[in-house]
Design a protein around this motif. Sequence first.
Motif, PDB file in Angstrom:
ATOM      1  N   CYS A 142     -15.098  -3.787   5.955  1.00 29.37           N
ATOM      2  CA  CYS A 142     -14.622  -3.859   7.282  1.00 29.37           C
ATOM      3  C   CYS A 142     -13.107  -4.466   7.141  1.00 29.37           C
ATOM      4  CB  CYS A 142     -15.340  -5.057   8.265  1.00 29.37           C
ATOM      5  SG  CYS A 142     -15.428  -6.562   7.346  1.00 29.37           S
ATOM      6  N   VAL A 143     -12.880  -5.276   5.923  1.00 32.76           N
ATOM      7  CA  VAL A 143     -11.479  -5.637   5.635  1.00 32.76           C
ATOM      8  C   VAL A 143     -11.237  -5.593   3.925  1.00 32.76           C
ATOM      9  CG1 VAL A 143     -11.188  -7.289   7.375  1.00 32.76           C
ATOM     10  CG2 VAL A 143     -12.639  -8.061   5.244  1.00 32.76           C
ATOM     11  N   LYS A 144     -10.190  -5.430   3.463  1.00 34.59           N
ATOM     12  CA  LYS A 144     -10.034  -5.775   2.013  1.00 34.59           C
ATOM     13  C   LYS A 144      -8.955  -6.645   1.863  1.00 34.59           C
ATOM     14  CE  LYS A 144      -6.305  -1.715   2.073  1.00 34.59           C
ATOM     15  NZ  LYS A 144      -6.346  -1.673   3.734  1.00 34.59           N
ATOM     16  N   ILE A 194      -1.611 -14.480   8.445  1.00 35.36           N
ATOM     17  CA  ILE A 194      -2.946 -14.431   7.886  1.00 35.36           C
ATOM     18  C   ILE A 194      -3.332 -13.473   7.202  1.00 35.36           C
ATOM     19  CG2 ILE A 194      -5.347 -15.069   8.723  1.00 35.36           C
ATOM     20  CD1 ILE A 194      -4.080 -16.115  11.478  1.00 35.36           C
ATOM     21  N   LYS A 195      -3.668 -13.538   5.928  1.00 29.38           N
ATOM     22  CA  LYS A 195      -4.176 -12.353   4.930  1.00 29.38           C
ATOM     23  C   LYS A 195      -5.330 -12.983   4.304  1.00 29.38           C
ATOM     24  CE  LYS A 195       0.506 -10.430   3.689  1.00 29.38           C
ATOM     25  NZ  LYS A 195       1.427 -10.298   2.618  1.00 29.38           N
ATOM     26  N   VAL A 196      -6.185 -11.832   4.185  1.00 30.07           N
ATOM     27  CA  VAL A 196      -7.363 -11.809   3.381  1.00 30.07           C
ATOM     28  C   VAL A 196      -6.698 -11.878   1.884  1.00 30.07           C
ATOM     29  CG1 VAL A 196      -9.422 -10.484   2.660  1.00 30.07           C
ATOM     30  CG2 VAL A 196      -8.518 -10.161   4.862  1.00 30.07           C
ATOM     31  N   THR A 197      -7.701 -12.774   1.261  1.00 26.74           N
ATOM     32  CA  THR A 197      -7.238 -13.307  -0.085  1.00 26.74           C
ATOM     33  C   THR A 197      -8.247 -12.927  -1.187  1.00 26.74           C
ATOM     34  OG1 THR A 197      -7.924 -15.430   0.247  1.00 26.74           O
ATOM     35  CG2 THR A 197      -5.610 -14.843   0.396  1.00 26.74           C
ATOM     36  N   ASN A 198      -9.463 -13.021  -0.620  1.00 28.89           N
ATOM     37  CA  ASN A 198     -10.591 -12.640  -1.486  1.00 28.89           C
ATOM     38  C   ASN A 198     -11.881 -12.391  -0.582  1.00 28.89           C
ATOM     39  OD1 ASN A 198     -12.375 -12.995  -3.956  1.00 28.89           O
ATOM     40  ND2 ASN A 198     -10.734 -14.586  -4.831  1.00 28.89           N
TER      41      ASN A 198
END
Length: 216
Positions: A142-144, A194-198
């Motif tokens: 769903c996210v990366k 806002i960013k996905v980091t892990n």
Amino acid sequence: MSWRPGKGDGRYLVGIFSRENSSGDDIVFKYINDQVKEAQKIGFLNYPDFPDFNKEYSTNLKTALTLRLMPKTRADRNDYLSFWNANGEGLDWFDELGFTQGELATDTFEFLAEYPKRHNGIGINFISSIAALSHLDLSPDCVKIGDKLRFELEPKNQFDKNAVKILKGKDLIGYVKKGHNLFFHKVKEEEVEIKVTNLEKNGKMNQIYFSVKVNN
């Protein structure tokens, strides 16, 4: 300080650490009585080093929380602090605890900072993780890492009037942790990135970590 009976359960903000002097060690801990009473209904006892609900604690706090801080002798300490954006100049043990959240595998306490928009004159940049993830059954794809996310306040949420949703486009990814959610009531969407980091996943999405950065 938050507590929950188990992973996937709701958090209770059972206590608060505060200090008036940002450069000093004059830190005080006290319980939040109404939250304690609610948490006691589902099994909360106390924080072992702070057994008295009516006492204000102001000594030996660092000693009581030492196990929740990464030892300075660990070879991977810098990597750990970088993961949490906790390696900035001028951060002491109390700041480090707030940035890294102080989780242990042996209990369900977390130490969640009530972040300002700026720290030492610079836009805050911190890491959090998605709440309520286990209830959404998200696809592992769903996210990366690197995906941009956004937030929406949800004042009509029946469980928390301060609830904040995290979305990728129009898709609900989860919620901001209780405690961290207060930050999002201080900023406008265009002020933060806002960013996905892990990611943690094993056939399903187990955890999503994201950074929150205030634009300077």
